[in-house]
Design an enzyme around this catalytic site. Structure first.
Site, PDB file in Angstrom:
ATOM      1  N   SER A   8     -44.393 -76.344 -73.254  1.00  0.00           N
ATOM      2  CA  SER A   8     -44.961 -75.968 -71.960  1.00  0.00           C
ATOM      3  C   SER A   8     -44.993 -77.170 -71.022  1.00  0.00           C
ATOM      4  O   SER A   8     -45.521 -77.078 -69.919  1.00  0.00           O
ATOM      5  CB  SER A   8     -46.383 -75.435 -72.166  1.00  0.00           C
ATOM      6  N   ASP A  76     -43.939 -83.017 -80.869  1.00  0.00           N
ATOM      7  CA  ASP A  76     -45.362 -83.302 -80.677  1.00  0.00           C
ATOM      8  C   ASP A  76     -45.500 -84.799 -80.458  1.00  0.00           C
ATOM      9  O   ASP A  76     -44.821 -85.598 -81.110  1.00  0.00           O
ATOM     10  CB  ASP A  76     -46.210 -82.852 -81.879  1.00  0.00           C
ATOM     11  N   SER A  77     -46.333 -85.159 -79.513  1.00  0.00           N
ATOM     12  CA  SER A  77     -46.448 -86.571 -79.156  1.00  0.00           C
ATOM     13  C   SER A  77     -47.860 -86.873 -78.721  1.00  0.00           C
ATOM     14  O   SER A  77     -48.678 -85.967 -78.520  1.00  0.00           O
ATOM     15  CB  SER A  77     -45.459 -86.909 -78.034  1.00  0.00           C
ATOM     16  N   TYR A 153     -50.029 -89.942 -69.440  1.00  0.00           N
ATOM     17  CA  TYR A 153     -50.633 -91.278 -69.427  1.00  0.00           C
ATOM     18  C   TYR A 153     -49.715 -92.349 -68.824  1.00  0.00           C
ATOM     19  O   TYR A 153     -50.057 -93.534 -68.838  1.00  0.00           O
ATOM     20  CB  TYR A 153     -51.019 -91.668 -70.872  1.00  0.00           C
ATOM     21  N   ASP A 154     -48.560 -91.961 -68.320  1.00  0.00           N
ATOM     22  CA  ASP A 154     -47.588 -92.965 -67.850  1.00  0.00           C
ATOM     23  C   ASP A 154     -48.159 -93.958 -66.822  1.00  0.00           C
ATOM     24  O   ASP A 154     -47.832 -95.147 -66.896  1.00  0.00           O
ATOM     25  CB  ASP A 154     -46.332 -92.275 -67.295  1.00  0.00           C
ATOM     26  N   LYS A 175     -37.520 -95.355 -68.150  1.00  0.00           N
ATOM     27  CA  LYS A 175     -38.503 -94.970 -69.172  1.00  0.00           C
ATOM     28  C   LYS A 175     -37.796 -94.562 -70.456  1.00  0.00           C
ATOM     29  O   LYS A 175     -38.178 -94.974 -71.548  1.00  0.00           O
ATOM     30  CB  LYS A 175     -39.389 -93.817 -68.659  1.00  0.00           C
TER      31      LYS A 175
END
Ligand code: ITT
Length: 197
Positions: A8, A76-77, A153-154, A175
């Protein structure tokens, strides 16, 4: 190969398109009844368990559709902050929604140890089987929110191997050279070239 990315998170999709596109693989978002998938994530501290649960759920979702036999990618991260014993980790998405980046910065306001790492675990299921790949990106949490690029969170994550800018200040190409997801996706693309290894 056409790969359906079950997520998503639009940020994940654009990064995967950028990383796997040049290798000849076409990444499309998995959309069911006009919606991206909503996963029920198991109570687990391990990215791998959560990612595998997403793969099983995505497979169920495509049963009986024209995507049933297609390759499916899940990931998943999370961000693991050393001085918080790895928190928020697998709860990163939830914590981002609830307290945001300013909440994280206030929790860490008196903290000298700013070390953190992003981690990602991907599973790709194709006709040849299930491929797993992981990536880690070490860095630190900045003192202030900087940059508007990327996602999550970048704007508060400064990668060790960068030049002092946050990921929020880097283009997605920059990135992806350094990131956990870039590393995990590169691993997958190499496995697709040599599936037996
Ligand atoms: P799906 O489960 O649908 O894939 P999600 O965003 O909920 O989407 P995760 O459960 O894997 O995905 O949570 C990952 C969260 O970790 C993500 O929402 C961000 O808060 C954070 N995160 C992971 N990788 C990131 C990155 O490259 N840049 C910024 N934040 C990241």
């Amino acid at each position: 190969m056409q790969i359906f990315f079950a997520t998503s998170n639009r940020g994940k999709i654009s990064e995967a398109k950028e990383k796997l596109g040049p290798t000849g693989h076409e990444i499309s978002p998995l959309i069911i009844d006009g919606m991206p998938p909503k996963f029920i994530e198991p109570q687990s501290e391990h990215l791998e368990e959560v990612a595998f649960a997403k793969l099983s759920q995505a497979r169920q979702m495509v049963l009986g559709s024209e995507m049933e036999d297609c390759a499916i990618l899940v990931e998943d991260s999370g961000i693991f902050i050393e001085s918080l014993s790895g928190f928020p980790g697998v709860f990163s998405s939830f914590v981002e929604d609830k307290i945001g980046l300013s909440g994280i910065l206030s929790i860490l306001s008196e903290e000298e140890n700013r070390s953190a790492e992003y981690r990602a675990t991907c599973f790709l299921e194709t006709k040849e089987g299930i491929f797993k790949s992981k990536g880690i990106c070490s860095g630190e949490i900045s003192r202030a929110i900087s940059g508007e690029l990327g996602f999550g969170y970048d704007p508060i994550f400064i990668p060790v191997e960068g030049d002092g800018r946050t990921f929020g200040q880097m283009s997605s190409e920059e990135k992806s050279q350094l990131s956990h997801r870039g590393m995990a996706l590169k691993g997958l693309s190499e496995m697709l070239i040599r599936p037996s290894k």
